[in-house]
Write a protein that holds these residues in place. Structure first.
Motif, PDB file in Angstrom:
ATOM      1  N   MET A  69      28.868  78.440 -26.950  1.00  0.00           N
ATOM      2  CA  MET A  69      28.799  79.083 -25.697  1.00  0.00           C
ATOM      3  C   MET A  69      29.900  79.153 -25.270  1.00  0.00           C
ATOM      4  O   MET A  69      30.220  80.098 -24.303  1.00  0.00           O
ATOM      5  N   GLN A  70      30.790  78.693 -24.591  1.00  0.00           N
ATOM      6  CA  GLN A  70      31.688  78.897 -24.565  1.00  0.00           C
ATOM      7  C   GLN A  70      32.925  80.030 -24.441  1.00  0.00           C
ATOM      8  O   GLN A  70      32.853  80.837 -24.023  1.00  0.00           O
ATOM      9  N   LEU A  71      32.732  79.700 -26.355  1.00  0.00           N
ATOM     10  CA  LEU A  71      33.755  81.285 -27.013  1.00  0.00           C
ATOM     11  C   LEU A  71      32.673  82.446 -26.316  1.00  0.00           C
ATOM     12  O   LEU A  71      33.162  83.961 -26.027  1.00  0.00           O
ATOM     13  N   ARG A  72      31.430  82.190 -26.672  1.00  0.00           N
ATOM     14  CA  ARG A  72      30.288  83.599 -26.550  1.00  0.00           C
ATOM     15  C   ARG A  72      30.699  84.142 -24.883  1.00  0.00           C
ATOM     16  O   ARG A  72      30.872  86.046 -24.361  1.00  0.00           O
ATOM     17  N   ASN A  73      30.622  82.795 -23.976  1.00  0.00           N
ATOM     18  CA  ASN A  73      31.006  83.105 -22.602  1.00  0.00           C
ATOM     19  C   ASN A  73      32.093  84.332 -22.239  1.00  0.00           C
ATOM     20  O   ASN A  73      31.802  85.209 -21.430  1.00  0.00           O
ATOM     21  N   LYS A  74      33.149  83.576 -22.861  1.00  0.00           N
ATOM     22  CA  LYS A  74      34.437  84.470 -22.424  1.00  0.00           C
ATOM     23  C   LYS A  74      34.959  85.280 -23.218  1.00  0.00           C
ATOM     24  O   LYS A  74      34.793  86.481 -22.494  1.00  0.00           O
ATOM     25  N   TYR A  75      34.121  86.403 -24.433  1.00  0.00           N
ATOM     26  CA  TYR A  75      33.996  86.695 -24.921  1.00  0.00           C
ATOM     27  C   TYR A  75      33.196  87.926 -24.336  1.00  0.00           C
ATOM     28  O   TYR A  75      33.783  89.104 -24.115  1.00  0.00           O
ATOM     29  N   ASN A  76      32.161  87.651 -23.320  1.00  0.00           N
ATOM     30  CA  ASN A  76      31.634  88.306 -22.480  1.00  0.00           C
ATOM     31  C   ASN A  76      32.288  88.313 -21.275  1.00  0.00           C
ATOM     32  O   ASN A  76      32.066  89.960 -20.794  1.00  0.00           O
ATOM     33  N   GLN A  77      32.725  87.351 -20.846  1.00  0.00           N
ATOM     34  CA  GLN A  77      33.171  88.622 -19.584  1.00  0.00           C
ATOM     35  C   GLN A  77      34.455  89.013 -19.614  1.00  0.00           C
ATOM     36  O   GLN A  77      34.609  89.662 -19.381  1.00  0.00           O
ATOM     37  N   LEU A  78      35.508  88.625 -20.827  1.00  0.00           N
ATOM     38  CA  LEU A  78      36.179  89.575 -20.720  1.00  0.00           C
ATOM     39  C   LEU A  78      35.943  91.027 -21.825  1.00  0.00           C
ATOM     40  O   LEU A  78      36.255  92.515 -21.341  1.00  0.00           O
ATOM     41  N   LYS A  79      34.344  91.081 -22.062  1.00  0.00           N
ATOM     42  CA  LYS A  79      33.834  92.427 -22.617  1.00  0.00           C
ATOM     43  C   LYS A  79      33.727  93.025 -21.591  1.00  0.00           C
ATOM     44  O   LYS A  79      34.241  94.249 -21.484  1.00  0.00           O
TER      45      LYS A  79
END
Length: 169
Positions: A69-79
């Motif tokens: 979930m943290q990886l997913r959230n960071k991916y979305n934030q960076l996007k």
């Protein structure tokens, strides 16, 4: 467990609340860029094997575990950061230094921009250090306008629909 103490919410053992330090974010970006260059990303996300590799490598290099979930959230934030910075660079009068990732403009240009785009404020002093890498990772896959929606949501009207295929193809 969460509790209330003098009207202050206390959150215990909440891994999702951790903040990413810049070095960990940099490692994460580098790992994602490597996977893109190895062609382990389709138009929207990485393969299941790539996500596993990214998570394990990040854990090893950062000496810290991040949940899916943290990886997913960071991916979305960076996007989102990529999309916002890309939009910012399209503004007339905006300068960009690819080496430092910093932007420059007159106060008039910033004033005008900040009236219509509040998210631009975070780039005024720090720019976007890893913008070139984010371009490699996200390319032109970030939608804008009426087609824009978070990758955790379906483009349908159902705001509660979560895309379970984020890690899986």
């Amino acid at each position: 467990m969460a509790g209330v103490d003098n009207e202050v919410l206390i959150i215990e053992n909440n891994d999702e609340a951790s903040v990413w330090i810049q070095k960990h974010e940099e490692i994460f970006i580098e790992l994602m860029e490597e996977e893109v260059l190895k062609e382990n990303k389709n138009t929207t996300t990485f393969t299941k094997q790539s996500w596993k590799y990214i998570g394990e490598e990040l854990c090893g290099r950062a000496k810290r575990n991040y949940s899916d979930m943290q990886l997913r959230n960071k991916y979305n934030q960076l996007k989102q950061k990529h999309k916002d910075f890309k939009f910012l660079l399209k503004e007339t009068g905006m300068g960009y230094n690819a080496v430092t990732g910093e932007v420059s403009a007159t106060d008039e240009v910033w004033d005008k921009l900040l009236r219509v785009n509040k998210s631009a404020k975070r780039f005024r002093k720090k720019g976007c250090k890893f913008y070139e890498k984010l371009c490699t990772i996200f390319g032109d896959t970030t939608a804008n306008g009426s087609n824009a929606h978070p990758s955790t949501r379906s483009p349908s009207n159902d705001d509660d629909a979560v895309d379970k295929s984020f890690y899986y193809e």
